[in-house]
Design an enzyme around this catalytic site. Structure first.
Site, PDB file in Angstrom:
ATOM      1  N   ASN A 111       0.853  -1.198   0.000  1.00  0.00           N
ATOM      2  CA  ASN A 111       0.000   0.000   0.000  1.00  0.00           C
ATOM      3  C   ASN A 111       0.881   1.238   0.000  1.00  0.00           C
ATOM      4  OD1 ASN A 111      -2.410   1.590   0.315  1.00  0.00           O
ATOM      5  ND2 ASN A 111      -1.981   1.748   2.516  1.00  0.00           N
ATOM      6  N   HIS A 113       0.928   5.132   1.499  1.00  0.00           N
ATOM      7  CA  HIS A 113       0.266   5.979   2.495  1.00  0.00           C
ATOM      8  C   HIS A 113       0.997   7.323   2.555  1.00  0.00           C
ATOM      9  CE1 HIS A 113      -2.112   7.044   5.943  1.00  0.00           C
ATOM     10  NE2 HIS A 113      -1.016   7.449   6.545  1.00  0.00           N
ATOM     11  N   SER A 140       4.961   6.739   2.349  1.00  0.00           N
ATOM     12  CA  SER A 140       5.546   5.421   2.636  1.00  0.00           C
ATOM     13  C   SER A 140       4.873   4.353   1.782  1.00  0.00           C
ATOM     14  CB  SER A 140       5.312   5.028   4.105  1.00  0.00           C
ATOM     15  OG  SER A 140       5.770   6.019   4.991  1.00  0.00           O
ATOM     16  N   ASP A 149      -2.703   0.871   7.882  1.00  0.00           N
ATOM     17  CA  ASP A 149      -1.436   1.578   7.590  1.00  0.00           C
ATOM     18  C   ASP A 149      -0.332   1.158   8.559  1.00  0.00           C
ATOM     19  OD1 ASP A 149      -2.830   3.005   5.607  1.00  0.00           O
ATOM     20  OD2 ASP A 149      -3.468   4.502   7.058  1.00  0.00           O
TER      21      ASP A 149
HETATM   22  C1  GRF Z   1      -2.570   9.263  -2.402  1.00  0.00           C
HETATM   23  O1  GRF Z   1      -2.139  10.377  -1.693  1.00  0.00           O
HETATM   24  C2  GRF Z   1      -2.255   8.009  -1.651  1.00  0.00           C
HETATM   25  O2  GRF Z   1      -1.079   8.093  -0.926  1.00  0.00           O
HETATM   26  C3  GRF Z   1      -3.421   7.913  -0.713  1.00  0.00           C
HETATM   27  O3  GRF Z   1      -4.528   8.352  -1.447  1.00  0.00           O
HETATM   28  C4  GRF Z   1      -4.097   9.208  -2.496  1.00  0.00           C
HETATM   29  C5  GRF Z   1      -4.572   8.584  -3.757  1.00  0.00           C
HETATM   30  O4  GRF Z   1      -4.285   9.357  -4.876  1.00  0.00           O
HETATM   31  N1  GRF Z   1      -3.518   6.576  -0.168  1.00  0.00           N
HETATM   32  P1  GRF Z   1      -4.403   8.737  -6.332  1.00  0.00           P
HETATM   33  O5  GRF Z   1      -5.808   8.145  -6.442  1.00  0.00           O
HETATM   34  O6  GRF Z   1      -3.337   7.711  -6.483  1.00  0.00           O
HETATM   35  O7  GRF Z   1      -4.231   9.905  -7.254  1.00  0.00           O
END
Ligand code: GRF
Length: 193
Positions: A111, A113, A140, A149
């Site tokens: 994932n 985050h 991360s 997370d």
């Molecule tokens: C990103 O900031 C990611 O880290 C978080 O949600 C956002 C998703 O953005 N989990 P995208 O859909 O990849 O543009």
């Protein structure tokens, strides 16, 4: 060159990290091949982009499962198995996973985050980092375990917090780093094997 590993990307929205991964996967030496994009929201903007790239993109709405999260995940899991998927990249997938799905994909699901984990698990990370007076923030890539997370960090990118930063301005700078970080983390995992 070994065969690429059939993989899925899960999204819930615009999918900019998905785009970065799909673009990276065009390189012959990238370890993963993305065979399907899965969204829990049929309106997720990233679905159409994936289709335009020739990648199958499916929506399995959690709303069709009457709050039974595991049933929703079982429907997704079955679509993945049909396609021979062996690895999952969560990219802005905004559902909390049940221990069932996490158990199915242990060691095979990562994932992204937007914080320097273990700081700021959960939502509103940019706002929280600014409010705390932090001087740096970031993103991360981590293994997915049963906590939110919470899994072991694979790679991080750091971004300075500037005087007068707003959550939106900071989020935009972190996002630019995320797009580099996610493919780099995938490469790191598979180069270490
Ligand atoms: C990103 O900031 C990611 O880290 C978080 O949600 C956002 C998703 O953005 N989990 P995208 O859909 O990849 O543009």
């Amino acid at each position: 060159m070994p065969d690429k590993i059939k993989s899925a990307i899960f999204i819930s929205g615009r999918g900019s990290n998905m785009m970065a991964l799909v673009d990276a996967a065009r390189a012959a030496d990238f370890p993963l091949e993305y065979v399907v994009v899965v969204a829990n929201d049929p309106e997720a903007g990233g679905l159409e982009w994936a289709r335009q790239q020739g990648i199958e993109a499916i929506a399995i709405s959690h709303r069709d499962f009457n709050k039974d999260r595991e049933a929703h995940e079982k429907a997704i899991d079955s679509e993945l198995r049909k396609r021979g998927v062996e690895f999952i990249c969560l990219a802005g997938y905004m559902r909390i996973l049940t221990p069932w799905l996490v158990g199915q994909w242990s060691g095979k699901m990562i994932n992204i985050h937007p914080s320097l984990l273990p700081k700021y698990k959960g939502l509103h990370t940019h706002e929280r980092a600014i409010e705390a007076g932090d001087t740096e923030h970031g993103a991360s890539i981590h293994w997915v375990n049963a906590g939110v997370d919470d899994g072991e960090v694979i790679l991080q990118a750091r971004v300075p917090i500037l005087d007068g930063d707003t959550p939106d301005a900071l989020a935009a700078r972190v996002l630019a780093q995320e797009h580099q970080l996610y493919p780099a983390a995938v490469r790191k995992i598979f180069s270490a094997l």
